[in-house]
Design an enzyme around this catalytic site. Structure first.
Site, PDB file in Angstrom:
ATOM      1  N   CYS A 118       1.127  -0.680  -0.189  1.00 60.17           N
ATOM      2  CA  CYS A 118      -0.182  -0.311  -0.396  1.00 60.17           C
ATOM      3  C   CYS A 118       1.083   0.972   0.231  1.00 60.17           C
ATOM      4  O   CYS A 118       2.351   1.661   0.899  1.00 60.17           O
ATOM      5  CB  CYS A 118      -1.047  -0.045   1.270  1.00 60.17           C
ATOM      6  SG  CYS A 118      -1.820   1.616   1.175  1.00 60.17           S
ATOM      7  N   PHE A 119       0.857   2.027  -1.116  1.00 63.42           N
ATOM      8  CA  PHE A 119       1.032   3.294  -0.972  1.00 63.42           C
ATOM      9  C   PHE A 119       1.287   3.843  -0.268  1.00 63.42           C
ATOM     10  O   PHE A 119       2.313   4.907   0.277  1.00 63.42           O
ATOM     11  CB  PHE A 119       0.961   4.021  -2.334  1.00 63.42           C
ATOM     12  CG  PHE A 119      -0.211   4.617  -3.149  1.00 63.42           C
ATOM     13  CD1 PHE A 119      -1.046   4.325  -2.206  1.00 63.42           C
ATOM     14  CD2 PHE A 119      -0.556   4.185  -4.397  1.00 63.42           C
ATOM     15  CE1 PHE A 119      -2.671   4.555  -2.381  1.00 63.42           C
ATOM     16  CE2 PHE A 119      -1.757   4.345  -5.189  1.00 63.42           C
ATOM     17  CZ  PHE A 119      -2.666   4.528  -3.877  1.00 63.42           C
TER      18      PHE A 119
END
Length: 222
Positions: free
Chosen positions: A50-51
């Site tokens: 997840c960024f």
């Protein structure tokens, strides 16, 4: 066009944990081969699940001028959260980091990345998030970065720091597409979000503890 309510709902649904997720383990990754002296601002791209968490850690790194969440690997048409999160594109969630090599080098960013951001032994997942779009990968944007990345992955495999095989790979640079506005600076804007508190705040805390010389207290924006 999405309404503000729908944008917020999309943001709250993003990167949500799968069932049975376990806590992350932080590893003191070995120091990488030093990059030759560079001048001017440089960019680097990292895929590490997840960024939100990737961006949060690099936003607290001295010498980083910007950390932008986005997509890499697929087409422009596919570069939307709705499509990427569905797992039907070639994109990975990534963060483009712009940094001053006089303050922090690419090799140091690699060490931080594999110490507190991404588990290099996980394939097509990171932490609670599962799917090819959550794969961990290095995306060098220069021949020098590519050489350092290859050398470092080989070094990691020999280091004995990880009990399972290293599966993180290197992907050729294509085009970086910025993610939607509601994903940018997400940890800064939403410190009480359950996902941030459970998964990303601990990464930042581990970074501060393990690399106090590189840590800065404030977020870089954008």
């Amino acid at each position: 066009m999405r309404t503000p309510v729908l944008l917020l709902a999309a943001a709250l649904a993003a990167c949500m944990p799968a069932t049975g997720a376990s806590a992350e383990n932080y590893v003191n990754a070995p120091a990488a081969q030093r990059v030759a002296k560079e001048s001017g601002l440089k960019t680097a791209i990292f895929a590490g699940g997840c960024f939100w968490g990737v961006e949060a850690v690099f936003s607290h790194t001295k010498g980083v001028k910007s950390a932008i969440s986005g997509y890499h690997g697929g087409t422009k048409r596919q570069a939307t959260y709705d499509l990427v999160s569905g797992g039907m594109t070639d994109h990975a969630e990534v963060v483009k980091v712009t940094y001053d090599p006089r303050v922090v080098r690419y090799d140091q960013l690699l060490q931080v990345f594999f110490s507190v951001v991404a588990d290099p032994t996980l394939k097509n997942r990171q932490g609670p998030d599962v799917g090819r779009h959550y794969r961990a990968a290095l995306i060098p944007v220069s021949k020098e970065q590519a050489a350092v990345a290859r050398s470092y992955l080989a070094q990691m495999k020999k280091s004995g720091k990880w009990s399972r095989p290293i599966v993180t790979g290197i992907e050729a640079y294509k085009t970086f597409y910025p993610a939607e506005t509601y994903h940018q600076d997400f940890a800064k804007k939403n410190p009480r979000h359950p996902y941030i508190r459970r998964w990303d705040a601990p990464k930042v805390a581990a970074f501060k503890r393990m690399y106090p010389g590189l840590y800065r207290s404030g977020f870089v924006t954008g």
